[in-house]
Design an enzyme around this catalytic site. Structure first.
Site, PDB file in Angstrom:
ATOM      1  N   GLY A  90     -67.256   6.064 -32.694  1.00  0.00           N
ATOM      2  CA  GLY A  90     -67.840   4.916 -33.411  1.00  0.00           C
ATOM      3  C   GLY A  90     -67.761   3.669 -32.554  1.00  0.00           C
ATOM      4  O   GLY A  90     -67.030   3.616 -31.564  1.00  0.00           O
ATOM      5  N   GLY A  92     -66.331   0.758 -31.443  1.00  0.00           N
ATOM      6  CA  GLY A  92     -65.017   0.144 -31.580  1.00  0.00           C
ATOM      7  C   GLY A  92     -64.966  -1.257 -30.998  1.00  0.00           C
ATOM      8  O   GLY A  92     -64.030  -2.013 -31.243  1.00  0.00           O
ATOM      9  N   ARG A  93     -65.969  -1.578 -30.203  1.00  0.00           N
ATOM     10  CA  ARG A  93     -65.991  -2.943 -29.653  1.00  0.00           C
ATOM     11  C   ARG A  93     -67.427  -3.420 -29.474  1.00  0.00           C
ATOM     12  O   ARG A  93     -67.783  -4.077 -28.497  1.00  0.00           O
ATOM     13  CB  ARG A  93     -65.262  -2.993 -28.337  1.00  0.00           C
ATOM     14  CG  ARG A  93     -65.787  -2.000 -27.339  1.00  0.00           C
ATOM     15  CD  ARG A  93     -65.501  -2.482 -25.985  1.00  0.00           C
ATOM     16  NE  ARG A  93     -65.847  -1.441 -25.031  1.00  0.00           N
ATOM     17  CZ  ARG A  93     -65.815  -1.635 -23.752  1.00  0.00           C
ATOM     18  NH1 ARG A  93     -65.462  -2.786 -23.283  1.00  0.00           N
ATOM     19  NH2 ARG A  93     -66.141  -0.668 -22.923  1.00  0.00           N
ATOM     20  N   LYS A 113     -71.712  -6.512 -27.373  1.00  0.00           N
ATOM     21  CA  LYS A 113     -70.640  -5.642 -26.879  1.00  0.00           C
ATOM     22  C   LYS A 113     -69.448  -6.506 -26.484  1.00  0.00           C
ATOM     23  O   LYS A 113     -69.605  -7.462 -25.731  1.00  0.00           O
ATOM     24  CB  LYS A 113     -71.154  -4.845 -25.676  1.00  0.00           C
ATOM     25  CG  LYS A 113     -70.163  -3.811 -25.140  1.00  0.00           C
ATOM     26  CD  LYS A 113     -70.866  -2.881 -24.155  1.00  0.00           C
ATOM     27  CE  LYS A 113     -69.882  -1.911 -23.518  1.00  0.00           C
ATOM     28  NZ  LYS A 113     -70.568  -0.998 -22.585  1.00  0.00           N
ATOM     29  N   ASP A 125     -58.639  -3.461 -28.887  1.00  0.00           N
ATOM     30  CA  ASP A 125     -58.760  -4.860 -29.325  1.00  0.00           C
ATOM     31  C   ASP A 125     -60.206  -5.271 -29.595  1.00  0.00           C
ATOM     32  O   ASP A 125     -60.472  -6.403 -29.995  1.00  0.00           O
ATOM     33  CB  ASP A 125     -58.130  -5.803 -28.294  1.00  0.00           C
ATOM     34  CG  ASP A 125     -58.775  -5.686 -26.927  1.00  0.00           C
ATOM     35  OD1 ASP A 125     -59.781  -4.949 -26.795  1.00  0.00           O
ATOM     36  OD2 ASP A 125     -58.282  -6.328 -25.981  1.00  0.00           O
ATOM     37  N   GLY A 126     -61.138  -4.355 -29.337  1.00  0.00           N
ATOM     38  CA  GLY A 126     -62.538  -4.660 -29.611  1.00  0.00           C
ATOM     39  C   GLY A 126     -63.167  -5.628 -28.618  1.00  0.00           C
ATOM     40  O   GLY A 126     -64.318  -6.040 -28.775  1.00  0.00           O
ATOM     41  N   ASP A 252     -71.303  11.140 -26.400  1.00  0.00           N
ATOM     42  CA  ASP A 252     -71.517   9.868 -27.119  1.00  0.00           C
ATOM     43  C   ASP A 252     -72.218   8.850 -26.236  1.00  0.00           C
ATOM     44  O   ASP A 252     -72.642   7.800 -26.725  1.00  0.00           O
ATOM     45  CB  ASP A 252     -70.185   9.284 -27.603  1.00  0.00           C
ATOM     46  CG  ASP A 252     -69.187   9.109 -26.471  1.00  0.00           C
ATOM     47  OD1 ASP A 252     -68.812  10.126 -25.862  1.00  0.00           O
ATOM     48  OD2 ASP A 252     -68.812   7.965 -26.173  1.00  0.00           O
ATOM     49  N   ASN A 253     -72.334   9.147 -24.952  1.00  0.00           N
ATOM     50  CA  ASN A 253     -72.998   8.212 -24.039  1.00  0.00           C
ATOM     51  C   ASN A 253     -74.390   8.680 -23.644  1.00  0.00           C
ATOM     52  O   ASN A 253     -74.974   8.149 -22.692  1.00  0.00           O
ATOM     53  CB  ASN A 253     -72.130   7.997 -22.798  1.00  0.00           C
ATOM     54  CG  ASN A 253     -70.822   7.296 -23.134  1.00  0.00           C
ATOM     55  OD1 ASN A 253     -70.730   6.631 -24.166  1.00  0.00           O
ATOM     56  ND2 ASN A 253     -69.827   7.450 -22.292  1.00  0.00           N
ATOM     57  N   ASP A 262     -74.475   2.965 -21.990  1.00  0.00           N
ATOM     58  CA  ASP A 262     -73.016   2.943 -21.811  1.00  0.00           C
ATOM     59  C   ASP A 262     -72.617   2.964 -20.341  1.00  0.00           C
ATOM     60  O   ASP A 262     -72.018   3.910 -19.834  1.00  0.00           O
ATOM     61  CB  ASP A 262     -72.340   4.073 -22.599  1.00  0.00           C
ATOM     62  CG  ASP A 262     -72.155   3.669 -24.057  1.00  0.00           C
ATOM     63  OD1 ASP A 262     -72.684   2.605 -24.450  1.00  0.00           O
ATOM     64  OD2 ASP A 262     -71.485   4.390 -24.797  1.00  0.00           O
TER      65      ASP A 262
END
Ligand code: AMP
Ligand code: MG
Length: 487
Positions: A90, A92-93, A113, A125-126, A252-253, A262
């Site tokens: 997902g 995340g950042r 991003k 930490d995103g 995922d990329n 990505d």
């Protein structure tokens, strides 16, 4: 005066998918945003008012401090195979603001991003740091200029906040623009945790968005799979033809639209060596240059597995059909690659023995540690004496065979030159040039080196005089070039 919203024109279709596919997620505010890179031409193509976006109000949007009109910020859910292992991921950042409808009627995802934590951040930490965001901007825009499908970069904003990595680093937010962020991993997520109906909705959505021509096809999910196989084969062939190493081809990329996405530890190969790996974490060389085409097929097999319930009600039958299409991948790939290599050598027509001629050159290049880009550049400019292979018997013989091959097609010298010039970039983002640009920006706040590099890379087939300093190779060193994941 009409209401001024800087040209934002959102129509957010992804949030109309079932809730399973996303979480609402607002960007986190940052303390003192400053736009350090801005892509004026892209802004205009998107229908955005470039000048207004560069004011303080515009910067606040690009930093995530204020939301543009019509945005519906979310983090997308997806899973993926990372270095072969399935896991939940997902955004995340990253936060998706929405889909901008351009003046040409195209639909583009606008994503921030590095914009803070989301429900998918796990321990992270995103945040993103300046170096990797500049790197993504430089390389994605260079890929676009090389005519390779890719997400684009609209802006980089420094946040004024520091981000803790091994040391404190300046934080940054990148605005990414993509045809979509639908990943193979989005389908793996749906197959694993969604209902069959949700999987079908996702597939219909992807077909509608990227393959509208096949919508009425009776076998549309099978056709969809085949189309994605084709686009991925073509994309990876394009990468190979310019020596691009993605570095982290996890499922995922990889997009279903066939765009490069990505950008993390990616880099361009310099010396031709099929085993080249730059990423520090890829110790096994899973994503080495020579492995990229095969990994593409492996990833597509994971995609097929996710799609199985839609392909046929009988699973064995679905598997057989998927296997058959997956088997075509290699032919698609080989055809794209061979067609591309022919162009790189100025061959307008086809001969049976062309693949031997091509492979022989690559073998000699490997033997002589020849630079990939500069070898094809030297051949384009009829300067074989500028390659390290010059004077070697194998190369002299090869060169002779190539000249004979060229003379067997009814094309003038100039037609050969023009085809080669269009197919062999004069400049690529050389690793030492990228590092030099990032260092000036991160250490000294000097963005002019990055800007100059972006400018030079924006016309890789132009063969202009001012590109020449960017053709030079770095001073030899004993340390191999290494890249790191873009966190
Ligand atoms: P990537 O390596 O960029 O493809 O990211 C892999 C996964 O890690 C994705 O789910 C990202 O959203 C997540 N991720 C990477 N960096 C961070 C971060 N600093 N904070 C939270 N999640 C992250
Ligand atoms: Mg990723």
């Amino acid at each position: 005066m009409t209401h001024n919203n800087m040209g934002w024109n959102f129509d957010n279709s992804y949030v109309r998918l079932p809730e399973r596919f996303f979480e609402n997620a607002e960007p986190t505010k940052v303390s003192s945003p400053k736009t350090v890179l801005f892509n004026k031409q892209l802004a205009e193509d998107l229908g955005l008012h470039a000048n207004e976006l560069q004011t303080a109000e515009g910067t606040a949007i690009l930093a995530g401090n204020t939301l543009p009109e019509g945005a519906q910020p979310i983090a997308q859910a997806y899973a993926g195979h990372q270095f072969g292992n399935f896991t939940m991921l997902g955004d995340g950042r990253a936060v998706m603001l929405g889909e901008q409808i351009t003046p040409d009627g195209e639909r583009k995802d606008i994503q921030l991003k590095g914009s803070g934590r989301t429900p998918f951040s796990r321990g992270g930490d995103g945040r993103a740091t300046l170096g990797p965001m500049l790197r993504e901007y430089i390389i994605s825009e260079a890929m676009h200029a090389l005519r390779i499908p890719t997400n684009r970069s609209l802006a980089v904003v420094t946040t004024g906040d520091s981000v803790r990595r091994e040391v404190e680093l300046p934080g940054a937010v990148l605005t990414r623009v993509a045809d979509s962020h639908l990943r193979i991993g989005t389908f793996e997520y749906a197959a694993r945790w969604g209902s069959e109906e949700e999987l079908r909705e996702l597939a219909d959505y992807a077909i509608n968005r990227h393959y509208p021509d096949i919508e009425d096809n009776p076998d549309r999910y099978l056709t969809f799979f085949r189309e994605v196989v084709k686009r991925q084969a073509e994309l990876i062939a394009e990468w190979q033809l310019v020596g691009f190493i993605h570095g982290v081809m996890n499922t995922d990329n990889m997009t279903v639209s066939g765009e490069t996405i990505d950008y993390g530890p990616c880099a361009f190969m310099d010396v031709y060596d099929p085993a080249t790996v730059f990423s520090s974490i890829d110790v096994q060389g899973r994503y080495a240059y020579q492995n990229q085409p095969g990994i593409g097929q492996w990833n597509l097999a994971r995609f097929a597995e996710a799609l199985l319930p839609l392909l046929h009600e009988r699973q064995e039958h679905a598997i057989d059909q998927a296997k058959e299409i997956l088997g075509e991948y290699k032919d698609f790939y080989d055809d794209y690659w061979l067609a591309g290599m022919r162009k790189k050598l100025g061959l307008h027509n086809r001969e049976e023995q062309d693949s031997v001629l091509i492979q022989d050159l690559l073998d000699i290049m490997e033997e002589s540690d020849a630079d990939f880009t500069n070898t094809f550049r030297a051949l384009t400019l009829s300067e074989p004496e500028k390659t390290p292979m010059h004077g070697e018997e194998a190369f002299t013989d090869w060169f002779q065979r190539w000249q004979e091959r060229l003379s067997r097609q009814e094309k003038s010298r100039d037609e050969v030159f023009q085809l080669m010039k269009r197919s062999n970039p004069n400049v690529i983002p050389r690793n030492h040039r990228v590092e030099e640009a990032l260092e000036a920006a991160v250490q000294n706040g000097d963005f002019s080196v990055t800007e100059r590099l972006i400018e030079v890379l924006s016309a890789p087939y132009a063969y202009t005089k001012d590109q020449e300093p960017y053709i030079k190779l770095p001073e030899p060193t004993n340390r191999p070039y290494q890249t790191y994941c873009g966190t």
